[in-house]
Enzyme design. Structure first.
Site, PDB file in Angstrom:
ATOM      1  N   GLU A  56       0.788  -1.169  -0.129  1.00 21.61           N
ATOM      2  CA  GLU A  56      -0.133  -0.164  -0.014  1.00 21.61           C
ATOM      3  C   GLU A  56       1.021   1.301  -0.027  1.00 21.61           C
ATOM      4  O   GLU A  56       0.943   1.931   0.906  1.00 21.61           O
ATOM      5  CB  GLU A  56      -0.974   0.000   1.386  1.00 21.61           C
ATOM      6  N   PRO A  57       1.712   1.402  -0.965  1.00 21.44           N
ATOM      7  CA  PRO A  57       2.701   2.499  -0.974  1.00 21.44           C
ATOM      8  C   PRO A  57       1.775   3.937  -1.355  1.00 21.44           C
ATOM      9  O   PRO A  57       0.828   3.947  -1.971  1.00 21.44           O
ATOM     10  CB  PRO A  57       3.354   2.370  -2.123  1.00 21.44           C
ATOM     11  N   GLY A  58       1.983   4.940  -0.489  1.00 17.51           N
ATOM     12  CA  GLY A  58       1.516   6.339  -1.168  1.00 17.51           C
ATOM     13  C   GLY A  58       2.702   7.071  -1.485  1.00 17.51           C
ATOM     14  O   GLY A  58       2.962   7.343  -2.727  1.00 17.51           O
TER      15      GLY A  58
ATOM     16  N   TYR B 119       4.004  18.703  10.973  1.00 13.88           N
ATOM     17  CA  TYR B 119       5.097  17.731  11.485  1.00 13.88           C
ATOM     18  C   TYR B 119       6.679  18.271  11.677  1.00 13.88           C
ATOM     19  O   TYR B 119       7.620  17.580  11.722  1.00 13.88           O
ATOM     20  CB  TYR B 119       5.406  16.570  10.717  1.00 13.88           C
TER      21      TYR B 119
ATOM     22  N   CYS C 258      -3.133  33.500   9.348  1.00 13.66           N
ATOM     23  CA  CYS C 258      -3.029  34.156  10.696  1.00 13.66           C
ATOM     24  C   CYS C 258      -2.539  33.049  11.820  1.00 13.66           C
ATOM     25  O   CYS C 258      -3.457  33.050  12.894  1.00 13.66           O
ATOM     26  CB  CYS C 258      -4.298  34.920  10.954  1.00 13.66           C
TER      27      CYS C 258
ATOM     28  N   TYR D 190       0.636  13.826   0.288  1.00 20.54           N
ATOM     29  CA  TYR D 190       0.154  14.611   1.602  1.00 20.54           C
ATOM     30  C   TYR D 190       0.295  16.022   1.634  1.00 20.54           C
ATOM     31  O   TYR D 190       0.443  16.762   2.440  1.00 20.54           O
ATOM     32  CB  TYR D 190       0.765  13.853   2.739  1.00 20.54           C
TER      33      TYR D 190
HETATM   34  N1  LLP Z   1      -1.705   1.840   4.422  1.00 23.49           N
HETATM   35  C1  LLP Z   1      -2.275   2.347   5.282  1.00 23.49           C
HETATM   36  C2  LLP Z   1      -3.159   1.629   6.364  1.00 23.49           C
HETATM   37  C3  LLP Z   1      -1.940   3.804   5.748  1.00 23.49           C
HETATM   38  O1  LLP Z   1      -2.384   4.376   7.084  1.00 23.49           O
HETATM   39  C4  LLP Z   1      -0.979   4.474   5.150  1.00 23.49           C
HETATM   40  C5  LLP Z   1      -0.850   5.924   5.659  1.00 23.49           C
HETATM   41  C6  LLP Z   1      -0.449   4.000   3.836  1.00 23.49           C
HETATM   42  C7  LLP Z   1      -0.765   2.572   3.440  1.00 23.49           C
HETATM   43  C8  LLP Z   1       0.404   4.887   3.078  1.00 23.49           C
HETATM   44  O2  LLP Z   1       1.738   5.123   3.799  1.00 23.49           O
HETATM   45  P1  LLP Z   1       2.981   5.827   2.856  1.00 23.49           P
HETATM   46  O3  LLP Z   1       3.391   4.778   1.757  1.00 23.49           O
HETATM   47  O4  LLP Z   1       2.324   6.965   2.211  1.00 23.49           O
HETATM   48  O5  LLP Z   1       3.871   5.939   4.013  1.00 23.49           O
HETATM   49  N2  LLP Z   1       0.230  12.797   6.524  1.00 23.49           N
HETATM   50  C9  LLP Z   1       1.592  12.230   7.020  1.00 23.49           C
HETATM   51  C10 LLP Z   1       1.497  10.696   6.407  1.00 23.49           C
HETATM   52  C11 LLP Z   1       0.360   9.948   7.082  1.00 23.49           C
HETATM   53  C12 LLP Z   1       0.509   8.381   6.801  1.00 23.49           C
HETATM   54  C13 LLP Z   1      -0.927   7.944   7.043  1.00 23.49           C
HETATM   55  N3  LLP Z   1      -1.131   6.429   6.577  1.00 23.49           N
HETATM   56  C14 LLP Z   1       2.630  12.854   6.271  1.00 23.49           C
HETATM   57  O6  LLP Z   1       2.246  13.931   5.393  1.00 23.49           O
HETATM   58  O7  LLP Z   1       3.821  12.325   6.347  1.00 23.49           O
END
Ligand code: LLP
Length: 401
Positions: free
Chosen positions: A258-260, A301, A326, A355
């Site tokens: 599940e890469p984001g 963060y 503000c 994000y």
């Molecule tokens: N799968 C699940 C269940 C998750 O909760 C997340 C992210 C991902 C996959 C994807 O994670 P990634 O590959 O993107 O690391 N807003 C924060 C990041 C929050 C991530 C939440 N969950 C930021 O800007 O760093």
């Protein structure tokens, strides 16, 4: 890319995404696991623009959704329902019903109560819900505490013993069909040994489940791969895959990922225009037309994003790059060395594809910015800049006489 030309055509601020780069990252990750059956479920929350989703669907990506809204978006973008999974710690009854109606691949459960609710909804609708359970393996991902999710002190998932009980219950239910197991221990992980540690723990659970004739077909390792924002060394994909594969020795499962951030962070930039400079006794501030409501990560963060000032080359000095919201916490970068700027100069905030827009808001009643995409050198707009009318469109006129 001529950002001045784009700024003239589309105004500022804007996000711009490089689809060729997204494809490159997608292919790299897929290839790292080519020795086994695998499926990428892109984490929609990282960047949920429909064109981004459509592009990923064209690469055969699946989608990890955390709300009915994200499922709706994925389907709208052309995703196959059998390539959508649904995660999240607080799914509502309506959302579970919607996921069942859409007949998605499986639902990642995060508590026993949620399982019982899903069973009841499935029964009412005469359906069988395919499920997976998000296991909390109690492993420290060693990342920012706000994005660490795999410890018992975090709200996510179910501990191994409870998960086992839930699987046994689900196996015996006429309305639940356990098909997968899931873990996700955090985000922006640079030390992947923690993911491997979690994988070993969860693979052991899968072996126990198989012995109980619970047929786990999907081994979902979540997302979380860290990327380079400044000078971080990105984990080796080869090592990442090898560690997972070795933990799965003897198991015939499809590896779900599940890469984001890994796919989109460094494929996106946020471009903003300098409005003013000002000094006080202590500091120099460069005030820009983008702000924390457009890109929240620095404020939330203390996240670091590389900054590039286009065009100027005079002597540099330290400054904070701040927005017009503000709040003292409204900054895009702090204590950066930057040449003298002039109104109209452009500043590029790097690594903003994940994000960024998806966490943006209308705070201070600012319109959300537009999004552009480039592919094979061609730029197009993939989301229009919001208007004031659109901002207030859903509000009811309470003073109507
Ligand atoms: N799968 C699940 C269940 C998750 O909760 C997340 C992210 C991902 C996959 C994807 O994670 P990634 O590959 O993107 O690391 N807003 C924060 C990041 C929050 C991530 C939440 N969950 C930021 O800007 O760093």
């Amino acid at each position: 890319m001529d950002y001045f030309k784009l700024a003239k055509e589309y105004n500022t601020p804007f996000y711009i995404y490089d689809f060729d780069k997204i494809k490159e990252r997608f292919t790299m990750l897929k290839d790292a696991f080519k020795a086994r059956k695998s499926q990428i479920f892109y984490a929609v929350k990282a960047n949920s623009n429909l064109s981004v989703l459509k592009f990923l669907a064209s690469l055969d990506s699946g989608f990890d959704c955390v709300s009915a809204g994200e499922i709706y978006r994925a389907l709208k973008a052309g995703a196959k329902n059998y390539k959508i999974i649904f995660s999240g710690v607080g799914k509502g009854a309506d959302e579970l019903k919607y996921a069942l109606e859409q007949n998605i691949l499986y639902i990642n459960l995060e508590s026993q109560e949620e399982m019982l609710l899903l069973e009841q909804i499935a029964k009412e609708n005469q359906k069988v819900a395919r499920i997976s359970i998000r296991v909390n393996p109690n492993v420290d991902a060693k990342t920012h505490p706000y994005i660490s999710t795999g410890l018992h002190e975090n709200k996510f998932g179910v501990d191994i013993e409870n998960a086992k009980k839930m699987y046994i219950y689900a196996k015996n239910s006429a309305y639940l069909e356990p098909v997968g197991v899931h873990f996700h221990i955090g985000s922006q992980i640079l030390d992947i040994s923690s993911i491997h540690e979690a994988s070993i723990i969860v693979a052991k659970l899968v072996r126990e489940l198989l012995a109980l004739k619970i047929n786990i077909k999907f081994f979902d390792i979540g997302g979380g791969l860290g990327v380079c924002y400044k000078d971080e060394q990105e984990p080796s994909l080869y090592d990442y895959a090898q560690g997972i594969l070795s933990s799965l020795h003897g198991l015939d499962v499809c590896i779900g990922m599940e890469p984001g951030r890994f796919l989109v962070a460094n494929a996106g930039e946020f471009v903003t225009k300098v409005l003013y400079e000002k000094f006080n006794e202590k500091k120099r501030f460069v005030i820009v037309d983008g702000a924390m409501n457009d890109l929240l990560r620095p404020s939330l963060y203390s996240a670091y994003h590389e900054i590039e000032l286009l065009g100027a080359n005079s002597e540099e000095s330290l400054c904070d790059i701040v927005g017009g919201v503000c709040e003292s916490g409204d900054f895009l970068a702090k204590d950066r060395s930057l040449a003298k700027t002039q109104a109209g100069d452009l500043i590029v905030v790097k690594s903003a594809g994940a994000y960024g827009f998806s966490m943006s808001s209308n705070y201070n009643s600012r319109n959300r910015v537009c999004e552009l995409a480039q592919e094979n050198g061609v730029v197009r707009m993939i989301r229009k800049r919001e208007s004031y009318e659109e901002q207030v469109a859903l509000e009811l006129e309470y003073l109507k006489e």
